[in-house]
Design a protein around this motif. Structure first.
Motif, PDB file in Angstrom:
ATOM      1  N   MET A   1      52.123  13.228   5.040  1.00  0.00           N
ATOM      2  CA  MET A   1      52.911  12.769   6.190  1.00  0.00           C
ATOM      3  C   MET A   1      52.803  13.788   7.314  1.00  0.00           C
ATOM      4  SD  MET A   1      57.000  11.826   6.394  1.00  0.00           S
ATOM      5  CE  MET A   1      56.903  10.204   5.654  1.00  0.00           C
ATOM      6  N   ASN A   2      52.403  13.333   8.505  1.00  0.00           N
ATOM      7  CA  ASN A   2      52.334  14.186   9.687  1.00  0.00           C
ATOM      8  C   ASN A   2      53.626  14.053  10.483  1.00  0.00           C
ATOM      9  OD1 ASN A   2      49.595  15.033   9.260  1.00  0.00           O
ATOM     10  ND2 ASN A   2      48.910  13.039  10.014  1.00  0.00           N
ATOM     11  N   ILE A   3      54.369  15.130  10.590  1.00  0.00           N
ATOM     12  CA  ILE A   3      55.671  15.111  11.258  1.00  0.00           C
ATOM     13  C   ILE A   3      55.659  16.115  12.395  1.00  0.00           C
ATOM     14  CG2 ILE A   3      58.139  15.539  10.998  1.00  0.00           C
ATOM     15  CD1 ILE A   3      57.880  14.747   8.074  1.00  0.00           C
ATOM     16  N   ILE A   4      55.913  15.633  13.603  1.00  0.00           N
ATOM     17  CA  ILE A   4      56.073  16.544  14.733  1.00  0.00           C
ATOM     18  C   ILE A   4      57.542  16.917  14.839  1.00  0.00           C
ATOM     19  CG2 ILE A   4      55.970  16.797  17.241  1.00  0.00           C
ATOM     20  CD1 ILE A   4      53.534  15.012  17.258  1.00  0.00           C
ATOM     21  N   PHE A   5      57.821  18.217  14.826  1.00  0.00           N
ATOM     22  CA  PHE A   5      59.182  18.708  15.030  1.00  0.00           C
ATOM     23  C   PHE A   5      59.224  19.312  16.424  1.00  0.00           C
ATOM     24  CE2 PHE A   5      63.262  20.511  14.475  1.00  0.00           C
ATOM     25  CZ  PHE A   5      63.833  19.897  13.366  1.00  0.00           C
ATOM     26  N   PHE A   6      59.975  18.658  17.292  1.00  0.00           N
ATOM     27  CA  PHE A   6      60.085  19.069  18.682  1.00  0.00           C
ATOM     28  C   PHE A   6      61.165  20.138  18.800  1.00  0.00           C
ATOM     29  CE2 PHE A   6      61.200  18.208  23.230  1.00  0.00           C
ATOM     30  CZ  PHE A   6      59.933  18.424  23.765  1.00  0.00           C
ATOM     31  N   SER A   7      60.844  21.234  19.461  1.00  0.00           N
ATOM     32  CA  SER A   7      61.751  22.387  19.576  1.00  0.00           C
ATOM     33  C   SER A   7      62.109  22.942  18.192  1.00  0.00           C
ATOM     34  CB  SER A   7      63.031  22.012  20.328  1.00  0.00           C
ATOM     35  OG  SER A   7      63.844  23.148  20.549  1.00  0.00           O
ATOM     36  N   PRO A   8      61.120  23.356  17.411  1.00  0.00           N
ATOM     37  CA  PRO A   8      61.412  23.860  16.065  1.00  0.00           C
ATOM     38  C   PRO A   8      62.078  25.234  16.066  1.00  0.00           C
ATOM     39  CG  PRO A   8      59.099  24.184  16.571  1.00  0.00           C
ATOM     40  CD  PRO A   8      59.677  23.387  17.717  1.00  0.00           C
ATOM     41  N   HIS A   9      62.072  25.906  17.214  1.00  0.00           N
ATOM     42  CA  HIS A   9      62.610  27.260  17.310  1.00  0.00           C
ATOM     43  C   HIS A   9      64.072  27.292  17.730  1.00  0.00           C
ATOM     44  CE1 HIS A   9      61.252  25.950  21.229  1.00  0.00           C
ATOM     45  NE2 HIS A   9      62.040  26.844  21.798  1.00  0.00           N
ATOM     46  N   PHE A  10      64.595  26.142  18.232  1.00  0.00           N
ATOM     47  CA  PHE A  10      65.964  26.139  18.752  1.00  0.00           C
ATOM     48  C   PHE A  10      66.587  24.770  18.541  1.00  0.00           C
ATOM     49  CE2 PHE A  10      69.245  25.598  21.958  1.00  0.00           C
ATOM     50  CZ  PHE A  10      69.929  26.791  21.860  1.00  0.00           C
ATOM     51  N   ILE A  31      56.105  21.538  18.541  1.00  0.00           N
ATOM     52  CA  ILE A  31      55.919  21.576  19.991  1.00  0.00           C
ATOM     53  C   ILE A  31      57.128  22.280  20.576  1.00  0.00           C
ATOM     54  CG2 ILE A  31      55.698  20.242  22.126  1.00  0.00           C
ATOM     55  CD1 ILE A  31      54.516  17.963  20.512  1.00  0.00           C
ATOM     56  N   GLY A  32      56.897  23.337  21.355  1.00  0.00           N
ATOM     57  CA  GLY A  32      58.014  24.072  21.918  1.00  0.00           C
ATOM     58  C   GLY A  32      57.607  24.885  23.121  1.00  0.00           C
ATOM     59  N   ASP A  33      58.609  25.452  23.819  1.00  0.00           N
ATOM     60  CA  ASP A  33      58.324  26.229  25.025  1.00  0.00           C
ATOM     61  C   ASP A  33      58.345  27.735  24.765  1.00  0.00           C
ATOM     62  OD1 ASP A  33      61.030  26.562  24.645  1.00  0.00           O
ATOM     63  OD2 ASP A  33      61.644  25.828  26.613  1.00  0.00           O
ATOM     64  N   THR A  34      58.358  28.119  23.507  1.00  0.00           N
ATOM     65  CA  THR A  34      58.278  29.529  23.124  1.00  0.00           C
ATOM     66  C   THR A  34      56.872  29.844  22.629  1.00  0.00           C
ATOM     67  OG1 THR A  34      60.628  29.697  22.546  1.00  0.00           O
ATOM     68  CG2 THR A  34      59.128  31.261  21.488  1.00  0.00           C
ATOM     69  N   PRO A  35      56.251  30.914  23.083  1.00  0.00           N
ATOM     70  CA  PRO A  35      54.908  31.258  22.603  1.00  0.00           C
ATOM     71  C   PRO A  35      54.891  31.425  21.084  1.00  0.00           C
ATOM     72  CG  PRO A  35      55.481  32.585  24.515  1.00  0.00           C
ATOM     73  CD  PRO A  35      56.734  31.857  24.114  1.00  0.00           C
ATOM     74  N   TYR A  36      53.781  31.091  20.486  1.00  0.00           N
ATOM     75  CA  TYR A  36      53.660  31.134  19.020  1.00  0.00           C
ATOM     76  C   TYR A  36      54.010  32.509  18.476  1.00  0.00           C
ATOM     77  CZ  TYR A  36      51.686  30.902  14.327  1.00  0.00           C
ATOM     78  OH  TYR A  36      51.521  30.951  12.959  1.00  0.00           O
ATOM     79  N   GLU A  37      53.554  33.541  19.153  1.00  0.00           N
ATOM     80  CA  GLU A  37      53.783  34.907  18.650  1.00  0.00           C
ATOM     81  C   GLU A  37      55.258  35.285  18.657  1.00  0.00           C
ATOM     82  OE1 GLU A  37      52.154  35.180  22.923  1.00  0.00           O
ATOM     83  OE2 GLU A  37      51.687  34.086  21.057  1.00  0.00           O
ATOM     84  N   GLY A  74      45.487  12.676  12.867  1.00  0.00           N
ATOM     85  CA  GLY A  74      45.640  11.262  12.554  1.00  0.00           C
ATOM     86  C   GLY A  74      47.041  10.766  12.889  1.00  0.00           C
ATOM     87  N   LYS A  75      47.402   9.627  12.324  1.00  0.00           N
ATOM     88  CA  LYS A  75      48.669   8.964  12.612  1.00  0.00           C
ATOM     89  C   LYS A  75      49.861   9.911  12.460  1.00  0.00           C
ATOM     90  CE  LYS A  75      51.773   5.593  12.921  1.00  0.00           C
ATOM     91  NZ  LYS A  75      52.146   4.993  14.226  1.00  0.00           N
ATOM     92  N   ILE A  76      50.697   9.956  13.497  1.00  0.00           N
ATOM     93  CA  ILE A  76      51.948  10.725  13.440  1.00  0.00           C
ATOM     94  C   ILE A  76      53.022   9.803  12.877  1.00  0.00           C
ATOM     95  CG2 ILE A  76      53.649  12.041  14.729  1.00  0.00           C
ATOM     96  CD1 ILE A  76      50.843  13.326  14.608  1.00  0.00           C
ATOM     97  N   GLU A  77      53.652  10.228  11.790  1.00  0.00           N
ATOM     98  CA  GLU A  77      54.586   9.347  11.093  1.00  0.00           C
ATOM     99  C   GLU A  77      56.049   9.587  11.449  1.00  0.00           C
ATOM    100  OE1 GLU A  77      52.725   8.470   6.888  1.00  0.00           O
ATOM    101  OE2 GLU A  77      52.067  10.418   7.648  1.00  0.00           O
ATOM    102  N   ARG A  78      56.364  10.754  11.977  1.00  0.00           N
ATOM    103  CA  ARG A  78      57.722  11.018  12.444  1.00  0.00           C
ATOM    104  C   ARG A  78      57.660  11.964  13.644  1.00  0.00           C
ATOM    105  NH1 ARG A  78      57.967   7.722   9.062  1.00  0.00           N
ATOM    106  NH2 ARG A  78      59.534   7.387   7.411  1.00  0.00           N
ATOM    107  N   PHE A  79      58.621  11.786  14.564  1.00  0.00           N
ATOM    108  CA  PHE A  79      58.801  12.703  15.693  1.00  0.00           C
ATOM    109  C   PHE A  79      60.291  12.995  15.761  1.00  0.00           C
ATOM    110  CE2 PHE A  79      59.527  13.988  20.046  1.00  0.00           C
ATOM    111  CZ  PHE A  79      58.380  14.699  20.396  1.00  0.00           C
ATOM    112  N   GLU A  80      60.683  14.230  15.498  1.00  0.00           N
ATOM    113  CA  GLU A  80      62.089  14.585  15.351  1.00  0.00           C
ATOM    114  C   GLU A  80      62.416  15.897  16.053  1.00  0.00           C
ATOM    115  OE1 GLU A  80      64.324  12.722  14.040  1.00  0.00           O
ATOM    116  OE2 GLU A  80      63.201  11.309  12.792  1.00  0.00           O
ATOM    117  N   GLU A  90      62.570  11.619  22.523  1.00  0.00           N
ATOM    118  CA  GLU A  90      62.076  11.236  21.192  1.00  0.00           C
ATOM    119  C   GLU A  90      61.786   9.740  21.132  1.00  0.00           C
ATOM    120  OE1 GLU A  90      64.953  12.167  18.270  1.00  0.00           O
ATOM    121  OE2 GLU A  90      64.773  14.324  18.456  1.00  0.00           O
ATOM    122  N   ALA A  91      62.751   8.953  21.606  1.00  0.00           N
ATOM    123  CA  ALA A  91      62.619   7.499  21.531  1.00  0.00           C
ATOM    124  C   ALA A  91      61.440   7.007  22.360  1.00  0.00           C
ATOM    125  CB  ALA A  91      63.912   6.840  21.995  1.00  0.00           C
ATOM    126  N   LYS A  92      61.221   7.627  23.499  1.00  0.00           N
ATOM    127  CA  LYS A  92      60.093   7.230  24.354  1.00  0.00           C
ATOM    128  C   LYS A  92      58.767   7.554  23.679  1.00  0.00           C
ATOM    129  CE  LYS A  92      58.619   7.483  29.212  1.00  0.00           C
ATOM    130  NZ  LYS A  92      57.958   6.190  29.060  1.00  0.00           N
TER     131      LYS A  92
END
Length: 390
Positions: A1-10, A31-37, A74-80, A90-92
């Motif tokens: 399952m491919n799950i995108i977690f939006f703002s995983p840092h906050f 996906i977030g606005d904080t650099p990976y490092e 491939g197919k993204i199964e969740r966006f949370e 998220e809904a958009k």
């Protein structure tokens, strides 16, 4: 399952959700606005991949990031994100990429308090009388119907920000003199009472797999508006009338595979429950941790189990009452931090400083503690928040 977690840092506990998604075999794409490092090591470990974007509220940037992950994995199964702030975005995204979950055609009904009421009408729950798109004239007519006090709050938004209790004509005039023109407000009758929540997990078949209740016996609106300290309790049992009302509301909204947080008023006058609002996210203010302490579970893990495997395995009854009690930096307290540790260390399960962005409602520093009786946690709250008198 491919799950995108939006703002995983906050906020900070997002890392726990990501970690358990990974442990359940999901590809967790951040996906977030904080650099990976700058991400924490546990979060880096949980993420299969991560895209740093400059502006999280720039839909085109987010769209391109999701498109990149779709091309790569491939197919993204969740966006949370499990965050009210991003509910519409998220809904958009789910709508544009045909991802499972709440779509744009429904989300406006759950982010606007006035639109929630058409769903409450289908439930066996008393509604708070209200008027939307409130103007001075509408407010004055409404007050003739319900009397003072009333509550005026933004139709769109979470928490107690810009929420006011109006007690008389002078306060009504003052509110409309200072009212932001760009914000739509809703007016509600004031109910004297406590807030009882219905929190938990509902699976993709619409079955409640876990439930809990928190009790707030002080007004969050007053806490925010007067810069006071906050306390609340996680109960070890869900009151039957809260379960009945909460499950009716879930069926009315047709909510599935979500964390849910439903707020109800319990009237001090007649004991009736009044529907307040529905949130399709975890409860805030350390309440997820309170659930863990009361039920001896890991609710972050169980949410991930539900998303990936559609199953939740938890005890159905709690063992402890868990309380949250905060302090404010501008207040002076009788008992020091060291006093608390030495007196109540067997009951303390968590204490820490609160992030500044949450401090207006949650306090600057907070303690969590649990006990087998409600009276015990009440007494510790009183000890924590006992203020010095002039």
């Amino acid at each position: 399952m491919n799950i995108i977690f939006f703002s995983p840092h906050f906020p900070q506990n997002s890392t726990y959700f990501c970690t358990h998604l990974k442990n359940n075999g999901a590809n967790v794409l951040g996906i977030g606005d904080t650099p990976y490092e700058s991400l924490s090591d546990p979060l880096k470990e949980a993420l299969t991949d991560y895209l740093h974007i400059k502006h999280m509220d720039d839909y085109d940037e987010v769209l391109k990031a999701v498109g990149y992950f779709t091309h790569k994995f491939g197919k993204i199964e969740r966006f949370e994100s499990l965050n009210d702030h991003w509910l519409e975005l998220e809904a958009k995204i789910r709508t544009d990429f045909n991802i499972y979950g709440t779509k744009l055609d429904f989300v406006y009904d759950v982010i606007h308090k006035s639109k929630m009421k058409k769903f409450f009408e289908k439930c066996d729950v008393t509604m708070i009388r209200s008027v939307k798109d409130v103007t001075y004239t509408k407010a004055a007519e409404f007050i003739k119907l319900v009397g003072y006090p009333i509550v005026i709050k933004p139709d769109l938004g979470a928490g107690a920000s810009m929420t006011s209790k109006i007690n008389n004509d002078n306060e009504l005039n003052q509110f409309f003199e200072q009212k932001p023109t760009e914000v739509n407000f809703i007016a509600e009758e004031f109910i004297e009472g406590n807030v009882l929540t219905y929190d938990g997990l509902i699976d993709r078949d619409g079955v409640v797999q876990f439930e809990a209740t928190h009790l707030f016996d002080q007004s969050i609106m007053t806490v925010v508006n007067t810069n006071d300290h906050l306390h609340y309790y996680c109960l070890k049992d869900v009151p039957p009338k809260v379960r009945h009302a909460g499950q009716n509301i879930l069926r009315s909204f047709d909510i599935k595979e979500r964390f849910f947080h439903i707020e109800l008023f319990e009237s001090k006058k007649n004991g009736n429950l009044y529907a307040l609002e529905v949130n399709m996210r975890p409860p805030g203010a350390w309440m997820t941790d309170a659930i863990n302490y009361s039920y001896d579970i890991d609710i972050y893990k169980e949410w991930a189990n539900m998303v990936v495997h559609n199953q939740v395995i938890t005890p159905k009854e709690g063992t402890y009452y868990t309380a949250y009690a905060s302090r404010k930096d501008h207040k002076h307290y009788v008992h020091s931090h060291e006093d608390l540790l030495s007196t109540y260390s067997p009951y303390l399960v968590n204490y820490n400083r609160i992030e500044d962005v949450f401090s207006q409602a949650m306090g600057n520093y907070a303690y969590q503690f649990r006990a087998e009786t409600f009276e015990k946690v009440q007494s510790i709250v009183s000890f924590v928040q006992d203020e010095m008198r002039n």
